[in-house]
Design a protein around this motif. Structure first.
Motif, PDB file in Angstrom:
ATOM      1  N   THR A  75       3.304   9.938  10.645  1.00  0.00           N
ATOM      2  CA  THR A  75       1.998  10.388   9.992  1.00  0.00           C
ATOM      3  C   THR A  75       1.002   9.920  10.796  1.00  0.00           C
ATOM      4  O   THR A  75       1.190   9.250  11.737  1.00  0.00           O
ATOM      5  CB  THR A  75       1.816  10.170   8.550  1.00  0.00           C
ATOM      6  N   THR A  76      -0.440  10.335  10.527  1.00  0.00           N
ATOM      7  CA  THR A  76      -1.473   9.689  10.985  1.00  0.00           C
ATOM      8  C   THR A  76      -2.149   8.567  10.266  1.00  0.00           C
ATOM      9  O   THR A  76      -2.413   8.611   9.120  1.00  0.00           O
ATOM     10  CB  THR A  76      -2.808  10.898  10.914  1.00  0.00           C
ATOM     11  N   ALA A  77      -1.701   7.415  11.081  1.00  0.00           N
ATOM     12  CA  ALA A  77      -1.924   6.122   9.937  1.00  0.00           C
ATOM     13  C   ALA A  77      -2.056   4.819  10.893  1.00  0.00           C
ATOM     14  O   ALA A  77      -2.552   3.886  10.803  1.00  0.00           O
ATOM     15  CB  ALA A  77      -0.930   5.870   8.896  1.00  0.00           C
ATOM     16  N   GLY A  78      -1.353   4.747  12.029  1.00  0.00           N
ATOM     17  CA  GLY A  78      -1.307   3.739  13.048  1.00  0.00           C
ATOM     18  C   GLY A  78      -1.097   2.404  12.664  1.00  0.00           C
ATOM     19  O   GLY A  78      -0.301   2.298  11.342  1.00  0.00           O
ATOM     20  N   GLU A  79      -1.708   1.301  13.295  1.00  0.00           N
ATOM     21  CA  GLU A  79      -1.600  -0.172  12.731  1.00  0.00           C
ATOM     22  C   GLU A  79      -1.968  -0.285  11.274  1.00  0.00           C
ATOM     23  O   GLU A  79      -1.111  -0.958  10.823  1.00  0.00           O
ATOM     24  CB  GLU A  79      -2.221  -1.023  13.622  1.00  0.00           C
ATOM     25  N   PRO A  80      -3.063  -0.017  10.725  1.00  0.00           N
ATOM     26  CA  PRO A  80      -3.298  -0.039   9.174  1.00  0.00           C
ATOM     27  C   PRO A  80      -2.187   0.475   8.372  1.00  0.00           C
ATOM     28  O   PRO A  80      -1.476   0.086   7.598  1.00  0.00           O
ATOM     29  CB  PRO A  80      -4.551   0.771   9.048  1.00  0.00           C
ATOM     30  N   VAL A 121      -3.720   5.604   2.651  1.00  0.00           N
ATOM     31  CA  VAL A 121      -2.747   5.274   1.797  1.00  0.00           C
ATOM     32  C   VAL A 121      -1.635   6.113   1.466  1.00  0.00           C
ATOM     33  O   VAL A 121      -0.442   6.276   1.679  1.00  0.00           O
ATOM     34  CB  VAL A 121      -3.290   4.521   0.469  1.00  0.00           C
ATOM     35  N   LEU A 122      -2.389   7.277   1.368  1.00  0.00           N
ATOM     36  CA  LEU A 122      -1.302   8.609   0.833  1.00  0.00           C
ATOM     37  C   LEU A 122      -0.645   9.145   2.154  1.00  0.00           C
ATOM     38  O   LEU A 122       0.274   9.512   2.011  1.00  0.00           O
ATOM     39  CB  LEU A 122      -2.241   9.750   0.095  1.00  0.00           C
ATOM     40  N   ASN A 123      -1.415   8.947   3.260  1.00  0.00           N
ATOM     41  CA  ASN A 123      -0.688   9.113   4.363  1.00  0.00           C
ATOM     42  C   ASN A 123       0.411   8.478   4.689  1.00  0.00           C
ATOM     43  O   ASN A 123       1.663   8.989   4.815  1.00  0.00           O
ATOM     44  CB  ASN A 123      -1.380   9.063   5.790  1.00  0.00           C
ATOM     45  N   VAL A 124       0.646   7.058   4.573  1.00  0.00           N
ATOM     46  CA  VAL A 124       1.687   6.180   4.472  1.00  0.00           C
ATOM     47  C   VAL A 124       2.662   6.466   3.593  1.00  0.00           C
ATOM     48  O   VAL A 124       3.710   7.033   3.911  1.00  0.00           O
ATOM     49  CB  VAL A 124       1.001   4.652   4.280  1.00  0.00           C
ATOM     50  N   ILE A 125       2.484   6.833   2.083  1.00  0.00           N
ATOM     51  CA  ILE A 125       2.987   7.124   1.251  1.00  0.00           C
ATOM     52  C   ILE A 125       3.809   8.379   1.392  1.00  0.00           C
ATOM     53  O   ILE A 125       5.227   8.633   1.391  1.00  0.00           O
ATOM     54  CB  ILE A 125       2.553   7.258  -0.026  1.00  0.00           C
ATOM     55  N   SER A 126       3.171   9.360   2.161  1.00  0.00           N
ATOM     56  CA  SER A 126       3.674  10.616   2.541  1.00  0.00           C
ATOM     57  C   SER A 126       4.946  10.455   3.684  1.00  0.00           C
ATOM     58  O   SER A 126       5.963  11.010   3.771  1.00  0.00           O
ATOM     59  CB  SER A 126       2.586  11.356   3.270  1.00  0.00           C
ATOM     60  N   ALA A 127       4.426   9.609   4.657  1.00  0.00           N
ATOM     61  CA  ALA A 127       5.598   9.241   5.755  1.00  0.00           C
ATOM     62  C   ALA A 127       6.864   8.484   5.060  1.00  0.00           C
ATOM     63  O   ALA A 127       8.027   8.770   5.574  1.00  0.00           O
ATOM     64  CB  ALA A 127       4.836   8.434   6.906  1.00  0.00           C
ATOM     65  N   GLN A 289      -4.288  24.485   1.294  1.00  0.00           N
ATOM     66  CA  GLN A 289      -3.770  24.184   2.462  1.00  0.00           C
ATOM     67  C   GLN A 289      -3.240  22.455   2.718  1.00  0.00           C
ATOM     68  O   GLN A 289      -3.855  21.818   3.257  1.00  0.00           O
ATOM     69  CB  GLN A 289      -4.741  24.521   3.668  1.00  0.00           C
ATOM     70  N   PRO A 290      -2.507  22.388   1.779  1.00  0.00           N
ATOM     71  CA  PRO A 290      -2.175  20.859   1.729  1.00  0.00           C
ATOM     72  C   PRO A 290      -1.627  20.297   2.891  1.00  0.00           C
ATOM     73  O   PRO A 290      -0.689  21.146   3.765  1.00  0.00           O
ATOM     74  CB  PRO A 290      -1.162  20.428   0.555  1.00  0.00           C
ATOM     75  N   ASP A 291      -1.640  19.056   3.692  1.00  0.00           N
ATOM     76  CA  ASP A 291      -0.720  18.677   4.668  1.00  0.00           C
ATOM     77  C   ASP A 291       0.409  17.692   4.150  1.00  0.00           C
ATOM     78  O   ASP A 291      -0.244  16.816   3.371  1.00  0.00           O
ATOM     79  CB  ASP A 291      -1.771  17.948   5.619  1.00  0.00           C
ATOM     80  N   VAL A 292       1.457  17.909   4.437  1.00  0.00           N
ATOM     81  CA  VAL A 292       2.725  17.157   3.663  1.00  0.00           C
ATOM     82  C   VAL A 292       2.623  15.938   4.153  1.00  0.00           C
ATOM     83  O   VAL A 292       3.349  14.980   3.524  1.00  0.00           O
ATOM     84  CB  VAL A 292       3.612  17.989   3.871  1.00  0.00           C
ATOM     85  N   ASN A 293       2.139  15.761   5.518  1.00  0.00           N
ATOM     86  CA  ASN A 293       2.127  14.193   5.987  1.00  0.00           C
ATOM     87  C   ASN A 293       0.920  13.571   5.546  1.00  0.00           C
ATOM     88  O   ASN A 293       0.812  12.270   5.645  1.00  0.00           O
ATOM     89  CB  ASN A 293       2.151  14.211   7.733  1.00  0.00           C
ATOM     90  N   TRP A 294      -0.066  14.101   4.571  1.00  0.00           N
ATOM     91  CA  TRP A 294      -1.140  13.492   4.095  1.00  0.00           C
ATOM     92  C   TRP A 294      -1.302  13.663   2.661  1.00  0.00           C
ATOM     93  O   TRP A 294      -2.101  12.727   2.039  1.00  0.00           O
ATOM     94  CB  TRP A 294      -2.397  13.964   4.566  1.00  0.00           C
ATOM     95  N   CYS A 295      -0.607  14.546   2.053  1.00  0.00           N
ATOM     96  CA  CYS A 295      -1.053  14.873   0.456  1.00  0.00           C
ATOM     97  C   CYS A 295      -0.265  13.896  -0.634  1.00  0.00           C
ATOM     98  O   CYS A 295      -0.430  14.030  -1.445  1.00  0.00           O
ATOM     99  CB  CYS A 295      -0.778  16.220   0.171  1.00  0.00           C
ATOM    100  N   GLY A 296       0.954  13.294   0.168  1.00  0.00           N
ATOM    101  CA  GLY A 296       1.796  12.278  -0.593  1.00  0.00           C
ATOM    102  C   GLY A 296       3.205  12.734  -0.503  1.00  0.00           C
ATOM    103  O   GLY A 296       4.211  12.370  -1.095  1.00  0.00           O
ATOM    104  N   GLY A 297       3.414  13.628   0.508  1.00  0.00           N
ATOM    105  CA  GLY A 297       4.673  13.847   1.192  1.00  0.00           C
ATOM    106  C   GLY A 297       5.476  15.002   0.466  1.00  0.00           C
ATOM    107  O   GLY A 297       4.895  15.672  -0.380  1.00  0.00           O
ATOM    108  N   MET A 298       6.691  14.973   0.724  1.00  0.00           N
ATOM    109  CA  MET A 298       7.416  16.258   0.245  1.00  0.00           C
ATOM    110  C   MET A 298       7.722  16.208  -1.413  1.00  0.00           C
ATOM    111  O   MET A 298       7.313  17.257  -2.337  1.00  0.00           O
ATOM    112  CB  MET A 298       8.849  16.325   0.754  1.00  0.00           C
ATOM    113  N   THR A 299       8.100  14.870  -1.851  1.00  0.00           N
ATOM    114  CA  THR A 299       7.875  14.797  -3.305  1.00  0.00           C
ATOM    115  C   THR A 299       6.747  15.498  -4.175  1.00  0.00           C
ATOM    116  O   THR A 299       7.061  15.975  -5.235  1.00  0.00           O
ATOM    117  CB  THR A 299       8.349  13.464  -3.842  1.00  0.00           C
ATOM    118  N   GLU A 300       5.442  15.220  -3.883  1.00  0.00           N
ATOM    119  CA  GLU A 300       4.435  15.461  -4.201  1.00  0.00           C
ATOM    120  C   GLU A 300       3.729  16.899  -4.091  1.00  0.00           C
ATOM    121  O   GLU A 300       3.447  17.557  -4.898  1.00  0.00           O
ATOM    122  CB  GLU A 300       3.264  14.238  -3.617  1.00  0.00           C
TER     123      GLU A 300
END
Ligand SMILES: C[C@H](O)[C@H](O)[C@@H](O)[C@@H](O)C(=O)O
Ligand SMILES: [Mg+2]
Length: 392
Positions: A75-80, A121-127, A289-300
């Protein structure tokens, strides 16, 4: 089958393309004078990287099961993002059964409510969630789309996003979405340039090829109304993300002001079932148009999709490589997908998350039959250097 548990969580970062696909070199269409909310500041008008669009970089989350099987996602989240994954979320994963995606998702979301809810945070949860689905698929030797209920169509069809809808038409895509380059800060001259460019592309592609405009949150209600009405004359199919994501009220008003056949769309920077419920119940858009890597992942996203389906709304995911493809092929209300043209001139089809993933499928003639490899069917490219900035 003995339920496998998660033995370890590792978070790495990578630079240069990948999931942070805005992180490109110079002379790339995706960073060529694209209109943004920062364009009111002339120093930040020419390049989105100048105000930090690619500041995060890619986060790679890797989960290892107790039998040594590994799953990963990006996902897009890098070091943080690596910090959040290792120092906060790992405690809900290590020792947990791999298949308990619902409990793990709820604990990750609930435990970060005090500083999360959307964005990074939701990007990270998505990943993390997508890595769980990848691992589950590998343990069960099934592609993720099979775990989600199976394909409802034989192949995916795509529209293309990029600076050359005319070339997208020649490549077999069903439509072309252009980035808006001039926003309100460039006044009536800027709007005239947009209309002239759109009319010229319409001339080249003919009357039936879908043409869309992506405004990347850059407009205000009055400007979006005037631009939408002007481009309606040239067959604009939809106007995307015209306004800032939190201004639900102006989206609802814009949709009332524009002709019914000119669709208003948004959602790539929205997150969770609650955010998309707001968009749907307030009548903000014609499809989401949700982004699955940003909206909470596949489960969400499965929850968001059911919510939209109950209201007869389409879910056309923001392009996210294999993650959006495995979702869309299983959903009746996701009849087409986005493909982002990541070639610098938008003239060739190249993998969206290049160079990070190996075996990443791409549309041929605007269509794709998803490979049935386990998980999401992709591998990390060993030639892309990964850094693990935090251990836990
Ligand atoms: C092309 C747009 O400006 C964005 O770069 C893109 O990421 C997104 O908005 C899209 O819909 O593809
Ligand atoms: Mg967009």
């Amino acid at each position: 089958m003995t339920p496998r548990t998660i033995r370890s969580v590792r978070a790495h970062t990578a630079q240069g393309g990948g999931a942070d696909y805005h992180d490109q070199g110079d002379d790339h269409w995706i960073d060529d004078h694209i209109a943004t909310p920062m364009a009111k500041y002339p120093d930040y008008r020419q390049s989105r990287r100048s105000f930090g669009l690619s500041v995060l970089g890619t986060l790679v989350v890797e989960l290892e099961a107790d039998d040594g099987t590994t799953g990963f996602a990006v996902t897009t989240a890098g070091e943080p993002g690596a910090f959040i994954a290792e120092r906060h979320l790992a405690r809900f994963l290590e020792g947990a059964p791999v298949q308990e995606v619902e409990r793990i998702w709820d604990q990750m979301y609930s435990a970060t409510l005090f500083y999360g809810r959307k964005g990074l945070v939701l990007n990270v949860i998505s990943a993390v969630d997508l890595a769980l689905w990848d691992l589950l698929g590998k343990l069960r030797d099934e592609p993720v789309y099979a775990l989600l209920g199976g394909a409802v169509r034989d192949e995916l069809v795509f529209y293309a996003t990029g600076s050359r809808p005319d070339l997208a038409q020649q490549l077999g895509f069903i439509g072309g979405k252009m980035p808006l380059q001039h926003g309100p800060a460039e006044g009536s001259e800027g709007m005239a340039k947009t209309i002239a460019r759109f009319a010229s592309v319409r001339e080249r592609v003919g009357p039936d090829f879908w043409l869309m405009l992506d405004c990347w949150m850059s407009l205000d209600l009055d400007y979006a109304t005037r631009l939408g009405r002007a481009l309606h004359e040239h067959g604009l199919r939809w106007i995307e993300e015209a306004l800032p994501p939190d201004d639900y009220w102006s989206y609802a008003e814009l949709r009332k002001r524009l002709p019914a056949e000119l669709l208003v769309t948004t959602g790539e920077h929205e997150a969770t079932r609650w955010g998309f419920r707001m968009l749907l119940e307030m009548g903000c858009c014609d499809f989401i148009q949700p982004d699955v890597n940003w909206c909470g992942g596949m489960t969400e996203l499965m929850k968001i999709s059911a919510l939209a389906d109950s209201r007869g709304a389409l879910v056309i995911p923001h392009g996210s490589s294999v993650y959006s493809y495995h979702f869309a092929i299983t959903r009746h209300n996701s009849p087409f997908c986005e493909f982002l043209m990541m070639h610098p001139e938008a003239s060739e089809v190249v993998p969206m998350f290049s160079p990070l993933l190996l075996d990443e499928p791409v549309p041929v003639g605007g269509r794709m039959k998803l490979p049935d490899r386990p998980g999401f069917g992709v591998r990390l490219n060993p030639e892309v250097p990964l850094v693990r900035p935090y251990q836990h």
